[in-house]
Write a protein that holds these residues in place. Structure first.
Motif, PDB file in Angstrom:
ATOM      1  N   ALA A  94       0.842  -1.209   0.000  1.00 50.35           N
ATOM      2  CA  ALA A  94       0.000   0.000   0.000  1.00 50.35           C
ATOM      3  C   ALA A  94       0.871   1.250   0.000  1.00 50.35           C
ATOM      4  CB  ALA A  94      -0.936   0.001   1.203  1.00 50.35           C
ATOM      5  N   PRO A 104      -6.716   5.455  -4.378  1.00 50.92           N
ATOM      6  CA  PRO A 104      -7.271   4.320  -3.634  1.00 50.92           C
ATOM      7  C   PRO A 104      -8.388   3.538  -4.331  1.00 50.92           C
ATOM      8  CG  PRO A 104      -6.868   6.131  -2.156  1.00 50.92           C
ATOM      9  CD  PRO A 104      -6.583   6.633  -3.551  1.00 50.92           C
ATOM     10  N   HIS A 110      -6.801  -1.303  -7.776  1.00 45.97           N
ATOM     11  CA  HIS A 110      -7.479  -2.577  -7.492  1.00 45.97           C
ATOM     12  C   HIS A 110      -6.783  -3.738  -8.200  1.00 45.97           C
ATOM     13  CE1 HIS A 110     -10.588  -0.904  -5.059  1.00 45.97           C
ATOM     14  NE2 HIS A 110     -11.128  -0.194  -6.036  1.00 45.97           N
ATOM     15  N   GLU A 113      -3.703  -4.596  -6.284  1.00 52.54           N
ATOM     16  CA  GLU A 113      -4.047  -5.278  -5.032  1.00 52.54           C
ATOM     17  C   GLU A 113      -4.474  -6.729  -5.274  1.00 52.54           C
ATOM     18  OE1 GLU A 113      -5.395  -1.313  -2.500  1.00 52.54           O
ATOM     19  OE2 GLU A 113      -6.944  -2.521  -3.479  1.00 52.54           O
ATOM     20  N   GLN A 142      -7.618  -7.647   2.259  1.00 53.34           N
ATOM     21  CA  GLN A 142      -7.324  -6.421   1.514  1.00 53.34           C
ATOM     22  C   GLN A 142      -8.460  -5.419   1.674  1.00 53.34           C
ATOM     23  OE1 GLN A 142      -4.365  -5.640  -0.313  1.00 53.34           O
ATOM     24  NE2 GLN A 142      -5.329  -3.657  -0.010  1.00 53.34           N
ATOM     25  N   ASP A 146      -8.147  -1.829   3.442  1.00 56.36           N
ATOM     26  CA  ASP A 146      -8.508  -0.581   2.760  1.00 56.36           C
ATOM     27  C   ASP A 146      -9.544   0.225   3.548  1.00 56.36           C
ATOM     28  OD1 ASP A 146      -6.781  -1.155   0.666  1.00 56.36           O
ATOM     29  OD2 ASP A 146      -8.362  -1.912  -0.658  1.00 56.36           O
TER      30      ASP A 146
END
Length: 174
Positions: A94, A104, A110, A113, A142, A146
């Motif tokens: 992150a 984000p 995404h 991630e 995850q 977040d």
């Protein structure tokens, strides 16, 4: 259709209010739901002849460690592994994604991630299993990271591992 959308919006708002008031309960509940989904995936895999499990489930060294040192094994799986893995697979990436200035909620963020979560799951792979449940859990961790941060993803990961340990211990009883 409009009525259903308004109803869904209302449910979402209530969930968000509950999450704000009770973040730890929300983390525990989401982890329980993800664990149940994992169990369903494992069961479906068993019915199809696929092992959707931790890839080292039948490793003799791991089995001996668990049997000879159950408290140490529980501590490693329930505390040490979640702290290390959540730092390595959630927190540090992150920070890197923030430095790369990936927003984000962007598609690029995404995608990164999901790729990192795939690496997390691959770490649990082995000749004995396909780590699809770990991928599902990784997506849950995850999402929790977040929304609520590192402490919560560590809690979710530790809780998930603890449930797995208790489940395995229950199955081993004579």
């Amino acid at each position: 259709m409009v009525h259903n959308m308004n109803r869904l919006r209302g449910i979402t708002e209530k969930y968000n209010e509950f999450e704000q008031a009770h973040p730890y309960l929300t983390t525990i509940g989401e982890t329980a739901i993800a664990y149940a989904l994992r169990a369903g995936v494992r069961t479906a895999g068993d019915k199809m002849g696929l092992s959707f499990r931790h890839g080292r489930t039948h490793n003799p060294t791991r089995t001996r460690l668990i049997e000879e040192h159950p408290v140490a094994s529980a501590f490693l799986a329930g505390v040490i592994a979640p702290v290390a893995e959540e730092t390595l697979y959630r927190h540090l990436p992150a920070k890197g994604l923030d430095k790369a200035e990936l927003e984000p909620n962007s598609t690029s963020r995404h995608a990164a991630e999901v790729g990192i979560t795939a690496l997390f799951a691959a770490q649990h792979a082995g000749k004995d299993g396909i780590p699809l449940p770990q991928f599902i859990s990784g997506l849950n961790y995850q999402r929790i990271y977040d929304r609520r941060g590192l402490k919560h993803s560590m809690l979710a990961h530790g809780l998930s591992n603890a449930i797995s340990i208790l489940s395995a211990a229950r199955k081993r009883k004579p």
